[in-house]
Motif scaffolding. Structure first.
Motif, short mmCIF file in Angstrom:
data_model
loop_
_atom_site.label_atom_id
_atom_site.label_comp_id
_atom_site.label_asym_id
_atom_site.label_seq_id
_atom_site.Cartn_x
_atom_site.Cartn_y
_atom_site.Cartn_z
N PHE A 28 70.12 71.68 34.84
CA PHE A 28 70.38 70.85 33.67
C PHE A 28 71.20 69.63 34.06
CE2 PHE A 28 74.05 73.71 33.83
CZ PHE A 28 75.12 72.87 33.58
N TYR A 29 71.28 68.67 33.13
CA TYR A 29 72.18 67.54 33.28
C TYR A 29 72.96 67.37 31.98
CZ TYR A 29 69.67 64.19 30.30
OH TYR A 29 69.12 63.54 29.22
N PHE A 30 74.08 66.66 32.04
CA PHE A 30 74.86 66.35 30.84
C PHE A 30 74.45 64.98 30.31
CE2 PHE A 30 77.74 69.50 32.67
CZ PHE A 30 78.20 70.16 31.54
N THR A 31 74.31 64.86 28.99
CA THR A 31 74.04 63.57 28.38
C THR A 31 75.11 63.25 27.35
OG1 THR A 31 72.30 62.16 27.47
CG2 THR A 31 72.51 64.36 26.53
N ASN A 32 74.97 62.13 26.66
CA ASN A 32 76.04 61.53 25.87
C ASN A 32 76.12 62.11 24.46
OD1 ASN A 32 77.95 59.84 24.76
ND2 ASN A 32 76.96 57.95 25.42
N PHE B 102 74.56 80.34 18.04
CA PHE B 102 74.72 80.28 16.60
C PHE B 102 73.39 79.99 15.92
CE2 PHE B 102 75.50 78.09 12.63
CZ PHE B 102 76.53 78.81 12.05
N GLY B 103 72.63 79.09 16.51
CA GLY B 103 71.35 78.71 15.92
C GLY B 103 70.63 77.69 16.76
N TYR B 104 69.61 77.07 16.15
CA TYR B 104 68.73 76.17 16.87
C TYR B 104 68.46 74.92 16.05
CZ TYR B 104 67.82 80.36 19.64
OH TYR B 104 67.97 81.47 20.43
N THR B 105 68.20 73.82 16.76
CA THR B 105 67.83 72.56 16.12
C THR B 105 66.82 71.84 17.01
OG1 THR B 105 68.74 70.60 15.00
CG2 THR B 105 69.65 71.14 17.16
N ILE B 106 66.07 70.92 16.45
CA ILE B 106 65.11 70.14 17.23
C ILE B 106 65.87 69.04 17.97
CG2 ILE B 106 63.04 68.70 17.15
CD1 ILE B 106 62.31 70.13 14.51
N MET B 107 65.43 68.76 19.17
CA MET B 107 66.09 67.74 19.99
C MET B 107 65.04 66.79 20.56
SD MET B 107 68.66 68.39 23.17
CE MET B 107 68.92 67.21 24.50
N ASN B 108 65.31 65.49 20.45
CA ASN B 108 64.48 64.45 21.07
C ASN B 108 65.34 63.71 22.06
OD1 ASN B 108 62.88 62.31 21.81
ND2 ASN B 108 62.35 61.67 19.74
N ASP B 109 65.08 63.93 23.33
CA ASP B 109 65.83 63.29 24.42
C ASP B 109 65.13 61.98 24.77
OD1 ASP B 109 67.50 62.85 26.62
OD2 ASP B 109 66.25 64.04 27.95
N TRP B 110 65.46 60.91 24.04
CA TRP B 110 64.83 59.61 24.28
C TRP B 110 65.06 59.17 25.72
CZ3 TRP B 110 61.89 57.72 20.36
CH2 TRP B 110 62.15 58.17 19.07
N SER B 111 64.05 58.55 26.32
CA SER B 111 64.11 58.24 27.75
C SER B 111 63.52 56.86 28.04
CB SER B 111 63.34 59.29 28.56
OG SER B 111 63.84 60.59 28.32
N ALA B 112 64.24 56.09 28.83
CA ALA B 112 63.73 54.83 29.37
C ALA B 112 63.28 55.13 30.80
CB ALA B 112 64.80 53.75 29.34
N ARG B 113 61.99 55.36 30.97
CA ARG B 113 61.50 55.90 32.24
C ARG B 113 61.69 54.94 33.41
NH1 ARG B 113 61.56 61.19 31.30
NH2 ARG B 113 60.09 61.85 29.68
N ASP B 114 61.62 53.64 33.18
CA ASP B 114 61.82 52.71 34.30
C ASP B 114 63.27 52.72 34.77
OD1 ASP B 114 62.42 51.62 31.83
OD2 ASP B 114 61.35 49.74 32.14
N LEU B 115 64.22 52.76 33.84
CA LEU B 115 65.63 52.87 34.23
C LEU B 115 65.89 54.22 34.91
CD1 LEU B 115 67.49 51.41 31.11
CD2 LEU B 115 66.43 50.21 33.04
N GLN B 116 65.31 55.27 34.36
CA GLN B 116 65.51 56.60 34.92
C GLN B 116 64.97 56.68 36.35
OE1 GLN B 116 63.51 59.70 32.76
NE2 GLN B 116 64.24 61.33 34.09
N ALA B 117 63.81 56.06 36.59
CA ALA B 117 63.20 56.12 37.92
C ALA B 117 64.10 55.47 38.97
CB ALA B 117 61.84 55.42 37.89
N VAL C 65 68.83 57.42 43.55
CA VAL C 65 70.17 57.52 44.10
C VAL C 65 70.59 58.99 44.26
CG1 VAL C 65 72.56 56.66 43.85
CG2 VAL C 65 70.66 55.33 42.96
N ARG C 66 69.75 59.90 43.77
CA ARG C 66 69.92 61.35 43.97
C ARG C 66 71.16 61.91 43.25
NH1 ARG C 66 66.55 63.18 48.23
NH2 ARG C 66 65.56 61.45 49.33
N LEU C 67 71.44 61.40 42.06
CA LEU C 67 72.54 61.94 41.29
C LEU C 67 72.06 62.49 39.95
CD1 LEU C 67 75.59 62.44 41.20
CD2 LEU C 67 75.86 60.19 40.16
N GLY C 68 71.02 61.94 39.39
CA GLY C 68 70.52 62.40 38.11
C GLY C 68 70.43 61.26 37.11
N PRO C 69 69.82 61.49 35.94
CA PRO C 69 69.63 60.43 34.96
C PRO C 69 70.95 60.07 34.27
CG PRO C 69 68.89 62.51 34.06
CD PRO C 69 69.26 62.77 35.49
#
Length: 322
Positions: free
Chosen positions: A103-107, A157-172, A177-181
């Motif tokens: 996994f990774y941590f996001t904001n 506790f429960g569940y919710t829907i998640m949309n992990d928006w992604s800018a694929r060119d920035l992510q690539a 750099v081998r650290l993660g998105p």
């Protein structure tokens, strides 16, 4: 039960969704408080919620919680294969993927609620990611460190829907750099429309602990991807246990499943269909539906420019030696 946050006029409400009505918690009680108390406290809180509430149609739903932290896994093998084909032209899964649920941590500070437009950075490859997320609550039986799978399940506790928006060119660029998105992801994560408590989805849990529920995503009304949540490599309890390994989970943490396979994001399809599946554009509507949970709709807003990025400085002298 369904737990939600909403805005009605200038006021923010927090409480239960019962059919087509929102019912506030007793005075002073928040979603964060409820997560700290855990599922065992919900019946008493519901009994004490005596307000008549308001029609769901008269309020605007917000993200159902302000997360303490967001971990996002990559738990669907087919998604890994699809993205590999898109990036490298070869459909493969590295052996390390099978060894542990990465996994990774996001904001947690850029969370979006239902109907809230995403404001992407300057990107030519905006994408969505269809996920289900577990929301952590308190458990009287264990603390949140080095949990067994059984103990970890009691913290869901429960569940919710998640949309992990992604800018694929920035992510690539970042991934090289081998650290993660990072900036390719942290501009927006949609959560909603509410938290469905774990007991509501218990009838869908199979003998191995997987949730046998269907997930779908639509862009401008057209079905793009569909999968079963039970196609994960690990059930949610094992994801929670891994997150707690030599670490700590706390009430309010959100753990995303990672993107489902079979078109759970456009990036998978680019490896199969190329230009036939374009990146998201301003005004596009993304609707995600998960069986037993509900649906969440967001639109793509205008891209937001940012100050230029300075390049790394070139050394003008020899590196110092210790």
């Amino acid at each position: 039960m369904r737990i939600a946050r909403w805005r009605q006029g200038d006021a923010v409400g927090e409480g239960f969704v019962d059919g087509d009505v929102v019912i506030p918690f007793p005075d002073g009680v928040t979603v964060a408080d409820v997560l700290e108390l855990g599922l065992v406290a919900l019946p008493g809180i519901r009994a004490a919620s005596t307000s008549m509430g308001a029609p769901l149609a008269d309020v605007r739903l917000l993200a159902p919680l302000v997360p303490a932290a967001i971990r996002d896994f990559v738990a669907f093998e087919e998604h890994v294969e699809g993205m590999s084909a898109s990036i490298d032209g070869a459909s493969e899964v590295v052996p390390e993927w099978y060894q542990a649920p990465t996994f990774y941590f996001t904001n947690p500070h850029t969370v979006l609620g239902p109907g809230e437009p995403v404001a992407p950075p300057e990107t030519e490859k905006l994408d969505f990611e269809l996920e289900l997320a577990a929301v952590i609550g308190a458990s009287a039986g264990s603390a949140g460190t080095n949990l067994t799978t059984e103990a970890a399940a009691s913290h869901i506790f429960g569940y919710t829907i998640m949309n992990d928006w992604s800018a694929r060119d920035l992510q690539a660029r970042e991934m090289k750099v081998r650290l993660g998105p990072a900036k390719g992801k942290d501009f927006g994560t949609s959560l909603g429309p509410w938290i469905v408590t774990a007991d509501e989805l218990a009838p869908f849990v199979d003998d191995e602990g997987f949730l046998t529920i269907r997930a779908e995503v639509f862009v401008n009304g057209a079905l793009i991807g569909e999968d079963l949540i039970s196609n994960m490599g690990w059930p949610f309890a094992e994801l929670v246990a891994y997150a707690s390994r030599n670490s700590r989970i706390v009430p309010g943490d959100v753990l995303g499943s990672g993107t489902v396979g079979n078109g759970g994001c456009l990036g998978e399809l680019w490896g199969r269909a190329g230009e036939l599946v374009p990146p998201l554009q301003e005004g596009d509507e993304v609707r995600m539906v998960v069986e037993g949970v509900g649906d969440i709709v967001n639109t793509v807003g205008a891209r937001v420019s940012a100050p230029p990025i300075p390049r790394a400085r070139q050394r003008s002298r020899a590196r110092r030696k210790a």
